[in-house]
Design a protein around this motif. Structure first.
Motif, PDB file in Angstrom:
ATOM      1  N   PRO A 116       5.457  11.743 -12.845  1.00 48.75           N
ATOM      2  CA  PRO A 116       6.026  10.995 -13.975  1.00 48.75           C
ATOM      3  C   PRO A 116       7.541  10.842 -13.929  1.00 48.75           C
ATOM      4  O   PRO A 116       8.150  10.471 -14.932  1.00 48.75           O
ATOM      5  CB  PRO A 116       5.615  11.865 -15.156  1.00 48.75           C
ATOM      6  N   HIS A 117       8.160  11.140 -12.782  1.00 46.84           N
ATOM      7  CA  HIS A 117       9.617  11.026 -12.697  1.00 46.84           C
ATOM      8  C   HIS A 117      10.073   9.568 -12.783  1.00 46.84           C
ATOM      9  O   HIS A 117      11.218   9.291 -13.149  1.00 46.84           O
ATOM     10  CB  HIS A 117      10.111  11.651 -11.394  1.00 46.84           C
ATOM     11  N   ALA A 118       9.176   8.645 -12.439  1.00 44.02           N
ATOM     12  CA  ALA A 118       9.474   7.219 -12.523  1.00 44.02           C
ATOM     13  C   ALA A 118       8.163   6.456 -12.632  1.00 44.02           C
ATOM     14  O   ALA A 118       7.131   6.901 -12.136  1.00 44.02           O
ATOM     15  CB  ALA A 118      10.250   6.752 -11.287  1.00 44.02           C
ATOM     16  N   GLY A 119       8.215   5.318 -13.308  1.00 48.43           N
ATOM     17  CA  GLY A 119       7.048   4.457 -13.404  1.00 48.43           C
ATOM     18  C   GLY A 119       6.142   4.765 -14.573  1.00 48.43           C
ATOM     19  O   GLY A 119       6.401   5.670 -15.383  1.00 48.43           O
ATOM     20  N   CYS A 171       0.830  -1.207   0.000  1.00 47.50           N
ATOM     21  CA  CYS A 171       0.000   0.000   0.000  1.00 47.50           C
ATOM     22  C   CYS A 171       0.865   1.257   0.000  1.00 47.50           C
ATOM     23  O   CYS A 171       0.580   2.228  -0.723  1.00 47.50           O
ATOM     24  CB  CYS A 171      -0.926   0.000   1.214  1.00 47.50           C
ATOM     25  N   CYS A 172       1.924   1.250   0.809  1.00 39.96           N
ATOM     26  CA  CYS A 172       2.836   2.396   0.856  1.00 39.96           C
ATOM     27  C   CYS A 172       3.500   2.613  -0.499  1.00 39.96           C
ATOM     28  O   CYS A 172       3.591   3.749  -0.988  1.00 39.96           O
ATOM     29  CB  CYS A 172       3.899   2.187   1.931  1.00 39.96           C
ATOM     30  N   GLN A 173       3.955   1.530  -1.106  1.00 38.48           N
ATOM     31  CA  GLN A 173       4.622   1.637  -2.394  1.00 38.48           C
ATOM     32  C   GLN A 173       3.666   2.064  -3.500  1.00 38.48           C
ATOM     33  O   GLN A 173       4.057   2.763  -4.436  1.00 38.48           O
ATOM     34  CB  GLN A 173       5.290   0.307  -2.761  1.00 38.48           C
ATOM     35  N   THR A 174       2.424   1.640  -3.401  1.00 33.31           N
ATOM     36  CA  THR A 174       1.425   2.064  -4.382  1.00 33.31           C
ATOM     37  C   THR A 174       1.207   3.569  -4.291  1.00 33.31           C
ATOM     38  O   THR A 174       1.146   4.270  -5.315  1.00 33.31           O
ATOM     39  CB  THR A 174       0.092   1.332  -4.142  1.00 33.31           C
ATOM     40  N   TRP A 175       1.117   4.066  -3.076  1.00 32.87           N
ATOM     41  CA  TRP A 175       0.960   5.509  -2.861  1.00 32.87           C
ATOM     42  C   TRP A 175       2.182   6.267  -3.361  1.00 32.87           C
ATOM     43  O   TRP A 175       2.061   7.285  -4.056  1.00 32.87           O
ATOM     44  CB  TRP A 175       0.743   5.773  -1.369  1.00 32.87           C
ATOM     45  N   ILE A 176       3.370   5.753  -3.031  1.00 33.31           N
ATOM     46  CA  ILE A 176       4.612   6.389  -3.474  1.00 33.31           C
ATOM     47  C   ILE A 176       4.713   6.393  -4.998  1.00 33.31           C
ATOM     48  O   ILE A 176       5.137   7.390  -5.604  1.00 33.31           O
ATOM     49  CB  ILE A 176       5.829   5.674  -2.851  1.00 33.31           C
ATOM     50  N   SER A 177       4.318   5.298  -5.616  1.00 31.96           N
ATOM     51  CA  SER A 177       4.396   5.187  -7.077  1.00 31.96           C
ATOM     52  C   SER A 177       3.598   6.283  -7.766  1.00 31.96           C
ATOM     53  O   SER A 177       4.021   6.841  -8.791  1.00 31.96           O
ATOM     54  CB  SER A 177       3.890   3.814  -7.527  1.00 31.96           C
ATOM     55  N   HIS A 178       2.431   6.596  -7.204  1.00 31.82           N
ATOM     56  CA  HIS A 178       1.615   7.659  -7.787  1.00 31.82           C
ATOM     57  C   HIS A 178       2.209   9.041  -7.525  1.00 31.82           C
ATOM     58  O   HIS A 178       2.074   9.950  -8.349  1.00 31.82           O
ATOM     59  CB  HIS A 178       0.191   7.583  -7.226  1.00 31.82           C
ATOM     60  N   LYS A 179       2.869   9.195  -6.391  1.00 31.74           N
ATOM     61  CA  LYS A 179       3.434  10.494  -6.026  1.00 31.74           C
ATOM     62  C   LYS A 179       4.698  10.832  -6.822  1.00 31.74           C
ATOM     63  O   LYS A 179       4.973  12.002  -7.083  1.00 31.74           O
ATOM     64  CB  LYS A 179       3.743  10.519  -4.520  1.00 31.74           C
TER      65      LYS A 179
END
Length: 243
Positions: free
Chosen positions: A150-153, A139-147
């Motif tokens: 577009p710098h990554a992912g 869940c934490c990584q999912t939130w981080i991924s969106h934050k």
């Protein structure tokens, strides 16, 4: 300074390592009639020797691989925060995520080394660490991924992580919830050979199915980091001698 590339292979290696572990111990335990072949708990397949030896060793190795991935992801996000001056909330979330990931790895190791037939409380404690904190890490990584986008992912990967996280939370609740009910109703002698006449059988099957789905979803989530890790290089640490 030596540069090490192909970091993207680590998530793929983890995605392959754990199924190989479970399939090997499952086949051995079924052939030796140590467990029922219909949806045993994953840890049931590594309860008795000699499969327990393989199960423990390979789970320890897998836990180390995941811990390395958790650390690489932590450094990756930290670097993005520094380069792009991202919010302090992301930095704090990254730290919290890392600790939950490490606790999950410790839980995986405990599950592999403390069988339910030997030290049940430690085994259950390890399972809680592995699955509950593993779900929190997702869940934490999912939130981080969106934050950090577009710098990554990629958007599609981030959306897939949302689905995976929801599945993991639901299955984690299902695994432990149904498991508790089944244990209360159990009247047999051996939980590793649960039959319909032992009581709580269908609750038990529901719990084990949830656990298998949870494990698959967790590994799928980990494999999704292969895309982002393609853009990462790791440098060998420098060692200096202090006089």
């Amino acid at each position: 300074m030596i540069e090490m590339g192909k970091v993207y292979l680590l998530p793929i290696a983890i995605f392959i390592w754990f199924p190989v572990t479970v399939i090997a111990t499952y086949v051995m335990s079924v052939l030796r009639r140590d467990v029922n072949p219909i949806f045993p708990y994953i840890s049931d397949t590594g309860t008795f020797s000699p499969e327990s030896c393989i199960f423990g060793q390979m789970l320890n190795t897998g836990a180390i691989l995941i811990a390395i991935l958790v650390y690489i992801r932590y450094r990756h996000v930290r670097l993005l925060c520094e380069r792009h001056s991202l919010s302090t909330k992301i930095k704090k979330g990254n730290t919290i995520s890392t600790w939950t990931g490490v606790l999950s790895c410790i839980g995986i190791s405990l599950v592999g080394n403390f069988q339910e037939t030997n030290i049940l409380l430690v085994h259950l404690f390890g399972a809680i660490l592995a699955f509950v904190f593993g779900s929190i890490w997702q869940c934490c990584q999912t939130w981080i991924s969106h934050k950090i986008y577009p710098h990554a992912g990629q958007i599609i990967i981030n959306r897939g992580r949302i689905v995976s996280s929801i599945i993991c939370i639901a299955c984690c609740i299902g695994t432990f919830g149904c498991g508790v009910i089944s244990i209360v109703q159990f009247q047999g002698r051996d939980v590793t050979k649960w039959t319909k006449t032992d009581g709580g059988y269908y609750w038990h099957i529901s719990s084990t199915i949830n656990e298998w789905i949870l494990a698959v979803s967790f590994l799928t989530f980990i494999s999704s980091f292969s895309w982002e890790f393609r853009h990462i290089d790791i440098h060998e640490p420098e060692i200096d001698i202090c006089q």
